[in-house]
Design a protein around this motif. Structure first.
Motif, PDB file in Angstrom:
ATOM      1  N   ALA A 307       0.832  -1.205   0.000  1.00  0.00           N
ATOM      2  CA  ALA A 307       0.000   0.000   0.000  1.00  0.00           C
ATOM      3  C   ALA A 307       0.868   1.258   0.000  1.00  0.00           C
ATOM      4  CB  ALA A 307      -0.929  -0.001   1.207  1.00  0.00           C
ATOM      5  N   VAL A 308       1.938   1.254   0.796  1.00  0.00           N
ATOM      6  CA  VAL A 308       2.838   2.413   0.852  1.00  0.00           C
ATOM      7  C   VAL A 308       3.584   2.575  -0.475  1.00  0.00           C
ATOM      8  CG1 VAL A 308       4.851   3.402   2.007  1.00  0.00           C
ATOM      9  CG2 VAL A 308       3.096   2.243   3.345  1.00  0.00           C
ATOM     10  N   ILE A 309       4.070   1.451  -1.021  1.00  0.00           N
ATOM     11  CA  ILE A 309       4.768   1.524  -2.316  1.00  0.00           C
ATOM     12  C   ILE A 309       3.815   2.013  -3.403  1.00  0.00           C
ATOM     13  CG2 ILE A 309       5.902   0.155  -4.112  1.00  0.00           C
ATOM     14  CD1 ILE A 309       7.016  -1.625  -1.904  1.00  0.00           C
ATOM     15  N   GLY A 310       2.550   1.523  -3.364  1.00  0.00           N
ATOM     16  CA  GLY A 310       1.558   1.980  -4.331  1.00  0.00           C
ATOM     17  C   GLY A 310       1.279   3.463  -4.221  1.00  0.00           C
ATOM     18  N   MET A 311       1.252   3.978  -2.987  1.00  0.00           N
ATOM     19  CA  MET A 311       1.034   5.416  -2.775  1.00  0.00           C
ATOM     20  C   MET A 311       2.145   6.222  -3.448  1.00  0.00           C
ATOM     21  SD  MET A 311       1.151   7.528   0.826  1.00  0.00           S
ATOM     22  CE  MET A 311       2.905   7.201   0.966  1.00  0.00           C
ATOM     23  N   MET A 312       3.398   5.817  -3.235  1.00  0.00           N
ATOM     24  CA  MET A 312       4.515   6.553  -3.827  1.00  0.00           C
ATOM     25  C   MET A 312       4.528   6.415  -5.348  1.00  0.00           C
ATOM     26  SD  MET A 312       7.606   5.939  -1.062  1.00  0.00           S
ATOM     27  CE  MET A 312       7.563   4.142  -1.197  1.00  0.00           C
ATOM     28  N   ALA A 313       4.189   5.211  -5.839  1.00  0.00           N
ATOM     29  CA  ALA A 313       4.172   5.003  -7.289  1.00  0.00           C
ATOM     30  C   ALA A 313       3.093   5.852  -7.960  1.00  0.00           C
ATOM     31  CB  ALA A 313       3.958   3.521  -7.590  1.00  0.00           C
ATOM     32  N   TYR A 315       1.812   8.689  -6.874  1.00  0.00           N
ATOM     33  CA  TYR A 315       2.181  10.105  -6.829  1.00  0.00           C
ATOM     34  C   TYR A 315       3.273  10.411  -7.858  1.00  0.00           C
ATOM     35  CZ  TYR A 315       3.786  14.614  -5.139  1.00  0.00           C
ATOM     36  OH  TYR A 315       4.148  15.928  -5.049  1.00  0.00           O
ATOM     37  N   THR A 316       4.210   9.477  -8.017  1.00  0.00           N
ATOM     38  CA  THR A 316       5.290   9.691  -8.984  1.00  0.00           C
ATOM     39  C   THR A 316       4.770   9.685 -10.419  1.00  0.00           C
ATOM     40  OG1 THR A 316       6.854   8.636  -7.465  1.00  0.00           O
ATOM     41  CG2 THR A 316       7.534   8.852  -9.764  1.00  0.00           C
ATOM     42  N   ALA A 317       3.830   8.757 -10.701  1.00  0.00           N
ATOM     43  CA  ALA A 317       3.342   8.608 -12.075  1.00  0.00           C
ATOM     44  C   ALA A 317       2.303   9.659 -12.451  1.00  0.00           C
ATOM     45  CB  ALA A 317       2.766   7.208 -12.268  1.00  0.00           C
ATOM     46  N   PHE A 318       1.517  10.096 -11.470  1.00  0.00           N
ATOM     47  CA  PHE A 318       0.408  11.016 -11.785  1.00  0.00           C
ATOM     48  C   PHE A 318       0.456  12.269 -10.909  1.00  0.00           C
ATOM     49  CE2 PHE A 318      -1.071   6.639 -12.465  1.00  0.00           C
ATOM     50  CZ  PHE A 318      -1.376   6.686 -13.824  1.00  0.00           C
ATOM     51  N   GLN A 319       1.671  12.790 -10.658  1.00  0.00           N
ATOM     52  CA  GLN A 319       1.767  13.951  -9.772  1.00  0.00           C
ATOM     53  C   GLN A 319       1.141  15.208 -10.372  1.00  0.00           C
ATOM     54  OE1 GLN A 319       5.863  15.102  -9.105  1.00  0.00           O
ATOM     55  NE2 GLN A 319       6.511  14.119 -11.006  1.00  0.00           N
ATOM     56  N   ASP A 320       0.932  15.227 -11.702  1.00  0.00           N
ATOM     57  CA  ASP A 320       0.245  16.358 -12.306  1.00  0.00           C
ATOM     58  C   ASP A 320      -1.266  16.313 -12.063  1.00  0.00           C
ATOM     59  OD1 ASP A 320       2.653  17.228 -13.276  1.00  0.00           O
ATOM     60  OD2 ASP A 320       2.443  16.199 -15.212  1.00  0.00           O
ATOM     61  N   PHE A 325      -1.726  14.177  -0.842  1.00  0.00           N
ATOM     62  CA  PHE A 325      -2.800  13.927   0.116  1.00  0.00           C
ATOM     63  C   PHE A 325      -3.762  12.860  -0.412  1.00  0.00           C
ATOM     64  CE2 PHE A 325      -7.207  14.891   1.375  1.00  0.00           C
ATOM     65  CZ  PHE A 325      -7.108  14.681   2.739  1.00  0.00           C
ATOM     66  N   GLU A 326      -4.145  12.950  -1.668  1.00  0.00           N
ATOM     67  CA  GLU A 326      -5.058  11.972  -2.254  1.00  0.00           C
ATOM     68  C   GLU A 326      -4.439  10.581  -2.298  1.00  0.00           C
ATOM     69  OE1 GLU A 326      -7.547  14.883  -5.309  1.00  0.00           O
ATOM     70  OE2 GLU A 326      -5.568  14.108  -5.889  1.00  0.00           O
ATOM     71  N   CYS A 327      -3.167  10.505  -2.616  1.00  0.00           N
ATOM     72  CA  CYS A 327      -2.485   9.206  -2.635  1.00  0.00           C
ATOM     73  C   CYS A 327      -2.382   8.620  -1.228  1.00  0.00           C
ATOM     74  CB  CYS A 327      -1.088   9.365  -3.232  1.00  0.00           C
ATOM     75  SG  CYS A 327      -1.091   9.882  -4.970  1.00  0.00           S
ATOM     76  N   ALA A 328      -2.147   9.467  -0.229  1.00  0.00           N
ATOM     77  CA  ALA A 328      -2.072   8.995   1.155  1.00  0.00           C
ATOM     78  C   ALA A 328      -3.432   8.490   1.632  1.00  0.00           C
ATOM     79  CB  ALA A 328      -1.563  10.112   2.061  1.00  0.00           C
ATOM     80  N   VAL A 329      -4.504   9.170   1.248  1.00  0.00           N
ATOM     81  CA  VAL A 329      -5.843   8.711   1.616  1.00  0.00           C
ATOM     82  C   VAL A 329      -6.132   7.344   0.985  1.00  0.00           C
ATOM     83  CG1 VAL A 329      -8.320   9.181   1.317  1.00  0.00           C
ATOM     84  CG2 VAL A 329      -6.764  11.015   2.005  1.00  0.00           C
TER      85      VAL A 329
END
Length: 556
Positions: A307-313, A315-320, A325-329
């Motif tokens: 879940a944590v790795i998915g959150m970072m992935a 945000y990295t892929a769709f940071q635009d 905050f949305e990825c953390a939720v």
């Protein structure tokens, strides 16, 4: 350590004593770890007092340099002997140690004795089992607020003052002394389980809802005079007792064999219903929950990691398109769905104090910016560097210092925004290259060590770590000073970047070599001392005082 059989009924208090470090002895000016205190004296240091004040904390006592006159509270092993030459030369019994039990009550009166059993397989899949590892390799030495006081083998043999090189076996019982707030730490170690885990499992409580509760047996309780087993405690109260504390004594009995008495303090493993149901029960006093005592879900570890790795992935892929905050939720929602945390725990994890403090810090930053206070401070420091004629080096130090001072009272991004136009103006006046100054500005704004308000992460650990403002000043100011020095030096030699790289590499190698040589020197010194002792004592050296029956055997 020579193992001994020992009756279960009793306490460890008879093995506690207070001693003083002798002047000129083998301990004076050396650390307990350096002299291998446990093996040399067959005892373990529990606390150090110097000039009436406690020195150090559990887990760090082995690195404290002892001085003559230091008072040590020690736990003696089975082979501890005052007639031993090292013990006699290095330690002496405290003259105020007329009643060991009184000292035990004073220094260890709030501690519990908690037992944990080593299992042959870890509850965390893929983790190395504790069985077969040494105490130190298993990470059981220096646990915060806990002290390993004894190791009991499956056959009942008990080792006191356990050394860090002792090897753990399957079904070993480890006895830890510690305060109630530290008991929950043991539940988070894969491979350790409570000996009462079968009783806890019979409670049929969701693991997410389990928690530790502390309560006191009242004078009017009908449990008095009965053992835990006779009272049918688990069936009656839907709670399992995992530790008992009695008037300064840490009981070594199995929990089921303990006879309850008025004033006994119990630590219970139970569910959320216990406190509202038995808070006013006549059998208990002072019922209170131990914070953050829910057992970890080792079986959900890899789901949480994904879940944590998915959150970072994400945000990295769709940071635009997605904010952090949305990825953390999203990651938090995954953990709630898979029962890694409960919805109640998720809500209670929100620290409103930190959020409000951060919001207030942004308000303060805006106020200082609108009133031109921050700009005036920064401009004054830069003007001072220009007036002194120190050139580029002076500007770099002034920009770093001004940005650092501003980040103490306002947010670091606001400090960078305020200092950016000031730094650019100074650069243009002196005709300097902008890159070095802007690099220093970036480093200074990202290094808010000396204040809890300088960065959000500082505030996040401010409350849980029970820090005070001066803790940040004491630790952060020296770090800030050295970072300023090295940042200016490295940035000033940006064109010769290979120089800073080579120097940094050389310093790292030098530290490694010096530590290795120091370790070898200590090992050689200890080996030399042991060899001298063996040479002093010849095999078969016996002395007879009065008769052949009264023989004293001298052994190393």
């Amino acid at each position: 350590i020579v193992p001994t059989k020992r009756m279960r009924k009793g306490t460890f208090d008879g093995r506690l004593m207070k001693v003083i470090v002798r002047s000129g002895g083998g301990l004076d000016g050396r650390t307990p770890k350096e002299v291998n205190f446990r093996r040399k004296y067959e005892a373990a240091v529990l606390s150090i007092n110097r000039a009436g004040e406690k020195v150090g904390s559990r887990g760090g006592l082995g690195r404290i340099v002892l001085q003559a006159g230091d008072e040590l509270m020690i736990l003696t092993g089975d082979c501890f002997d005052w007639d031993n030459k090292d013990t006699e030369n290095d330690l002496k019994l405290s003259t105020v140690d007329s009643n060991t039990n009184n000292q035990t009550d004073e220094q260890f009166g709030k501690e519990f004795l908690i037992s944990m059993v080593v299992r042959d397989s870890s509850r965390l899949k893929g983790a190395r089992p504790l069985a077969g590892q040494t105490i130190e390799a298993a990470g059981l030495r220096g646990l915060p607020g806990l002290f390993l006081i004894a190791l009991e083998r499956e056959d009942g043999t008990i080792f006191h003052a356990v050394g860090s090189d002792a090897i753990l076996n399957k079904n070993d019982t480890l006895w830890f002394a510690g305060e109630r707030s530290s008991v929950a730490t043991l539940r988070r170690i894969p491979g350790l389980v409570s000996p009462n885990s079968d009783q806890v499992n019979k409670l049929k409580v969701n693991k997410l809802e389990r928690r530790l509760v502390e309560c006191v047996i009242s004078m009017d309780s009908d449990l008095i005079g009965k053992t835990v087993r006779e009272s049918r405690f688990r069936s009656r109260f839907r709670a399992a007792i995992i530790a008992v504390h009695r008037s300064g004594h840490r009981l070594l009995n199995k929990v089921g064999d303990i006879e309850l008495r008025p004033g006994d303090v119990l630590i219970l493993d139970t569910g959320p219903y216990f406190i509202p149901r038995f808070r006013d029960d006549r059998n208990f006093l002072l019922v209170a929950e131990i914070e953050n005592s829910t057992p970890p879900r080792f079986d959900k570890f890899y789901i949480a990691l994904l879940a944590v790795i998915g959150m970072m992935a994400l945000y990295t892929a769709f940071q635009d398109k997605l904010s952090l905050f949305e990825c953390a939720v999203f990651a938090a929602a995954v953990m709630v769905v898979f029962d890694i945390i409960s919805p109640q725990r998720a809500r209670s994890s929100i620290s409103w104090e930190v959020i409000i403090t951060i919001a207030c810090a942004f308000g303060l930053s805006t106020a200082m910016e609108n009133s031109n206070v921050a700009q005036t401070i920064g401009q004054a420091l830069v003007d001072l560097a220009i007036l002194t004629g120190t050139g580029e080096i002076g500007i770099l130090f002034a920009v770093y210092l001004a940005t650092f001072l501003l980040s103490i009272v306002i947010a670091n991004n606001a400090a960078a925004l305020l200092m950016f136009p000031i730094a650019v103006q100074a650069i243009e006046e002196l005709g300097l290259e902008p890159e070095p100054t802007l690099f220093v500005l970036m480093l200074a704004a990202s290094s808010s060590f000396a204040s809890p308000f300088g960065y959000q992460t500082n505030l996040m650990v401010y409350g849980p770590g029970q820090y005070i403002f001066m803790d940040y000043v004491k630790f952060g100011l020296p770090m800030q000073f050295w970072q300023m020095i090295f940042s200016v030096i490295v940035v000033n030699f940006m064109d010769q970047w290979y120089i800073s790289w080579a120097v940094s590499f050389a310093v790292v190698v030098l530290v490694i070599v010096l530590r290795f040589k120091l370790k070898c020197r200590r090992k050689k010194k200890n080996s030399k001392e042991e060899k001298e002792k063996l040479e002093e004592v010849k095999p078969g050296d016996v002395s007879s005082e009065s008769s052949p029956d009264n023989v004293k055997l001298t052994v190393p």
